[in-house]
Enzyme design. Sequence first.
Site, PDB file in Angstrom:
ATOM      1  N   GLY B 258      24.995 -30.734 -16.314  1.00 36.07           N
ATOM      2  CA  GLY B 258      24.217 -31.141 -15.217  1.00 36.07           C
ATOM      3  C   GLY B 258      22.796 -31.099 -15.740  1.00 36.07           C
ATOM      4  N   ILE B 485      28.805 -25.086 -15.209  1.00 34.96           N
ATOM      5  CA  ILE B 485      28.418 -26.500 -15.545  1.00 34.96           C
ATOM      6  C   ILE B 485      28.713 -26.469 -16.931  1.00 34.96           C
ATOM      7  CG2 ILE B 485      27.006 -26.689 -13.559  1.00 34.96           C
ATOM      8  CD1 ILE B 485      24.762 -26.402 -15.691  1.00 34.96           C
ATOM      9  N   GLY B 486      29.551 -25.524 -17.714  1.00 33.66           N
ATOM     10  CA  GLY B 486      29.474 -25.783 -19.177  1.00 33.66           C
ATOM     11  C   GLY B 486      29.006 -24.416 -19.725  1.00 33.66           C
ATOM     12  N   ARG B 631      21.095  -8.515 -22.511  1.00 36.99           N
ATOM     13  CA  ARG B 631      22.362  -8.501 -22.972  1.00 36.99           C
ATOM     14  C   ARG B 631      23.029  -9.742 -22.952  1.00 36.99           C
ATOM     15  NH1 ARG B 631      25.598  -3.856 -22.034  1.00 36.99           N
ATOM     16  NH2 ARG B 631      24.459  -3.473 -20.041  1.00 36.99           N
ATOM     17  N   THR B 637      30.169 -18.060 -25.998  1.00 35.68           N
ATOM     18  CA  THR B 637      29.262 -18.862 -24.993  1.00 35.68           C
ATOM     19  C   THR B 637      27.972 -18.746 -25.203  1.00 35.68           C
ATOM     20  OG1 THR B 637      29.595 -17.500 -23.301  1.00 35.68           O
ATOM     21  CG2 THR B 637      31.433 -18.994 -23.645  1.00 35.68           C
ATOM     22  N   GLY B 707      20.558 -20.077 -21.316  1.00 31.27           N
ATOM     23  CA  GLY B 707      20.907 -21.525 -21.452  1.00 31.27           C
ATOM     24  C   GLY B 707      19.391 -22.446 -21.844  1.00 31.27           C
ATOM     25  N   GLU B 708      18.341 -22.060 -21.430  1.00 33.84           N
ATOM     26  CA  GLU B 708      17.270 -22.835 -21.665  1.00 33.84           C
ATOM     27  C   GLU B 708      16.258 -22.371 -22.762  1.00 33.84           C
ATOM     28  OE1 GLU B 708      16.499 -24.594 -17.163  1.00 33.84           O
ATOM     29  OE2 GLU B 708      16.043 -22.641 -17.423  1.00 33.84           O
TER      30      GLU B 708
END
Lengths: 327, 747, 178
Positions: B258, B485-486, B631, B637, B707-708
């Site tokens: 996404g 979304i992954g 954490r 991942t 994620g960002e």
Amino acid sequence: MKPFAYARAGDADQAVAEALAPQARFIAGGTNLLDLMKLQIETPAKLVDITRLPLGGITPRDEGGVSIGALVPNSDLAADPRIIADYEVLSRALLAGASGQLRNKATTGGNLLQRTRCYYFYDTATPCNKREPGSGCSAIGGVNRILAVLGTSEKCIATHPSDMAVAMRALDATIVTQKPDGDRRRIAIGDFYRLPGDTPQIETVLEPGELITAVELPPKVEGARHLYRKVRDRASYAFALVSVAGVVRMDGDVVASASLAFGGLAPMPWRNPAVEAAIVGKPATDANFAAAADALLADAKGQGSNDFKIPLARRTLIASLRELTGK
Amino acid sequence: MLDAIFGQGDRNSLTMDKPHPDSLLDTSVQGVISRPLDRVDGPFKVSGTATYAAEYQIDNLAHGVLVGAKIGHGTVTAIDASAVKAMPGVIDVITDYDTFIRNPQQGGETTAPTQGVKEVGYFGQIVAIVLAESFEVARDAAQRLHIEYDYAAGAYDFDANRDQSETPPASQIPAHYTQGNVDKAMTQAPVTVEATYVTPSQNSAAMEPHASIAVWNDDALTLYGSYQMPTSDAQQLAKSLGISEKKVRIIARYIGGGFGSKLGIAPESVAAAIAAKRLGRPVKAVMARTQVFDATVRRSNTEQRLRLAAGKDGKLTAIGHDSLTSNLPGEDYFEPVGIGTHFLYRGENRSITHDMVPLNLLLSGSMRAPGEAVGMIGLECAMDELAEKLGFDPIDLRKANDIDADPEKDIPFSSRQLSRALQVGAEKFGWDQRNPRPAQRREGEWLIGMGVASAARSNMLQQSSAKVEIHADGSATVSSAMTDIGTGSYTILAQIAGEILGIPVEKIRMSLGDTNDPPAAGSGGSWGATSAGSAVYLACELLRDKLAKAMDVDPGELTLKDGQAIGANRSVPLGELVGQGMEATGEIKPGKMEKAMTQASYGAHFAEVAVNAVTGEVRVRRMLGVFAAGRVLNAKTARSQCLGGMTFGIGAALTEDLIHDQRNGKLVNRDLAEYHVPVNADVPQLEVHFLDERDIYANPIHAKGIGELGISGAAPAVANAVYNACGVRVREFPITCDKLLDGLPAL
Amino acid sequence: MKFNINGKTHDAEVDVRTSLLDLCREHLGLTGSKKGCDHGQCGACTMLVDGRRINSCLTLAVMHEDSEIVTIEGLGQVGDLHPMQDAFVRHDGYQCGYCTPGQICSAVGMLGEVEKGWPSHASADLTAVELSDAEISERMSGNLCRCAAYPNIVDAIREVAGKGDRQPVLEAAREIGA
């Protein structure tokens, strides 16, 4: 994609006979044709499937050199030991193009006939003289970073996208065809492509229904160095901004023979005898290399965002010549 | 935002109004949290059995192909469908001038986006859908559909329209913020940098194109969609269709990427829903890749004027970060370019402004790390320029400007390890090998350089809920309208539940991506793991209390491990304690901690690049990131998230450039051959390191968004390395070879 | 028409325009192969046809009536994964999973090419191919991964090829005490 009739040919005679139908096209790898058909840039009324034709081998020719069947996939051609040994520039060019998957499907004949990647050719909502003759060229005055600086016309500034064909041009390949009337002809690659002029939609001298059956390479140049250098926006899987294919033989410090062809610069794999004349029979010096670059780019014309291709080509050629001459 | 649809009942709710110093994740003993477990959904993905939106097998499906406008601005005057309707296999051509959405919606909105497609606001805007019995027929008919337009003059050229710029309303941050006097500080400081950086529009280019299958059952709609935030997407869809949100169910079990482009609904959803209603049969609409480029969402281009003033000690006295971006007329989302600049460095005089040029180009909206991803390019390249002017090592300059309280709000940071990340990274990367003078290291044709940049990404918490059930067989189910979304949601939520409940991860069934499950904020803004994770945490906390009660022990005396409840010298299988089953719902809401602390994750990026001295081609040779994001819930991942962000940074620095033709607003490079996302060969083995951290102000799981973080600062590290390699400072991104040529050594 | 896919014969009546990819996805329920661009620019649709990896979006089903076609579903299934599928899971060689079936089919086909001694753009010597990381990256560049699992994809493939197994994830885990 518009509907079309589909015919599977068993041999070349049948293929050319089938292809006499109006708006018929041959299909082999299909990697470019289907791409364009999905966008209705190509709208053949009939596809003649030639994948069953016995045009697959790479065979030595009696007079020296090799004959490459039109259906030899790009990956097989690149990996062929004879090609690697005698025509390394061709292997290198093939391996610099596309992806493993595409090379597995794309054929030798089809690669020669790849159509331009010009943004505007690909967009059916804009004028493009190549796609729709007479509609105008959107690239001139538009976004033309990837487009041509040599051999262009006021009607078209598209580049030819093939890497393989650039190497073929440097190797003086000959394209062997069969016409619908059964006639065969052998076309030197230098005569095969047409500059856009007023008819950019016509890209080669092939006649309707004429089938490429093989590409012949002359005997190898003994003792020559080969190079294919491709400049692109990604490390892989991108079309050439500029590419240089070179085969150079040295005699001591003197360039004994040279053949140089260029991609990314022109509507066809580009070759200009003046470039080679600037170095052949002369010592391998930077001054002579610069003269070769001058000869290559004397008539170059940038269109704005592709102006950089002129200095880029100059630098790439000079560096390539240094490598080819061992300087 | 979700209050309206959060139900009441037996639930464990927490509003983050105060710190949450104790976390069950630290006292539980299952030993799965943070472990680098393989993804629980992995086997489905690698075997092709994970089901994405367009892949549901539904009977009597009609194939829809969308049709985009072929003008950049104007009005549709007629759609002549007669010819294509006569084509064999064509079912219908449908449009609804009022209801089809003109612009996709921004993420998290609960209202309909701009609707009405008679007006064309940008090239490629979806105006109709062609339905046929097969995809091939629908595609052909869609291409042949004849549409007539009235053309209107459009605003397509950013530079030519800059005088039309407007100040948008505040979003996460105010559009304009000033403190002190930057102009004055600039005149007084011994060392200053003033430079303008330009970044192009970008496309998220998720590998799965936007896709919807719409199925009506009487007046209820089920939409299988590729959406990051199903809960609010269902609200947007309901509002667009004028039906009750109770009548809309979105299913998004797997989403093929996404990166912000699927936060809000896109045109295919409404078109498919309307067409399915009219036809009385299910409709599938998958956007072609060109349509994803033309008619979903872009990250805005930016022009960033940076002003930095510093003393000879390197300490900043002023930061100016004034940006100009673009969006469609009437849209008020602005790329929050300066969001990271607000809190990253000291400097008493500050000006951080955002203005926007209205343009007839597709919607600009969120793309991975809106704000920081491009804003850090301006700030961190300017810092590099300042370091050089000062004669400072770039790391020392950043450390000199690290701070222990928010420079604008007089509040502390919840946790911040910026300097440590820079220090650790420098050691691991071998920063001492860098020559501060540019263009000094050459290997054959290649000029080698190193660059650094800080990483920072603001942390967010969003209202989210989740239900956890322990079944009679001792297994458990976690359900939430959260998505994966992954990012690894399936896995980390199972790890949180497994850790607290003492249930092996393989005995936990996950149900995500279905609005029939408890509402959640979904995936975006790096809040997904912490928000849904906190909801799962809270549900498990309540279950733990219930289990303690069933065991007749104090919760503090209860140990849950390997499916056993242990306490008061007893060990009882969970299945025996839960009877027919035991369930609880957890709900997290952001609270006062959001304002009491400045919350962000931090890190440092290091890059080594090679610039070809002949051609200007740039290759990243090494890249290393050190990240502190609270954490880490799953080391595997989380690392992958960082790899992805860093690679986005490589693309932003070197290759990605969404180009519009300024004459007519048409996107010229609207495919994956010419919009250059990095390929495998562009990306070396990237190194990722984590700093151990807990953030007790952020949420009960003590994690922050990750994620960002990996993209925020990645591009300027590469750009600074390019400068160090060849001495050419390119301020107009991406740094393609043409922009370096003039500054390269003569041959 | 009859098609041989994953060792089974499938009957399907398809439009002459139907791509091999759409044959599988829209007619046979084999949705493991993905459509990312439909133009040979992303690799998500990669299948093994007569042992070669190709973009199934850029070929017509009707041209493959007598081909042996292997899709991701034919490589291995949950509980019985192909070694490459298993390596992708362990090395986290994916994120969203959409490009993954294409990556895996491509990787399997690619290793076959290496076995045949086929060189690549990354080969210094075209006659002696050594499977380095740079070789893997170059050969896998026809498969875009926007989540950018590239380093992990390389790790997975290197391990399957028997060229060593890095464990960078374990190092990351150690740093946080996990």
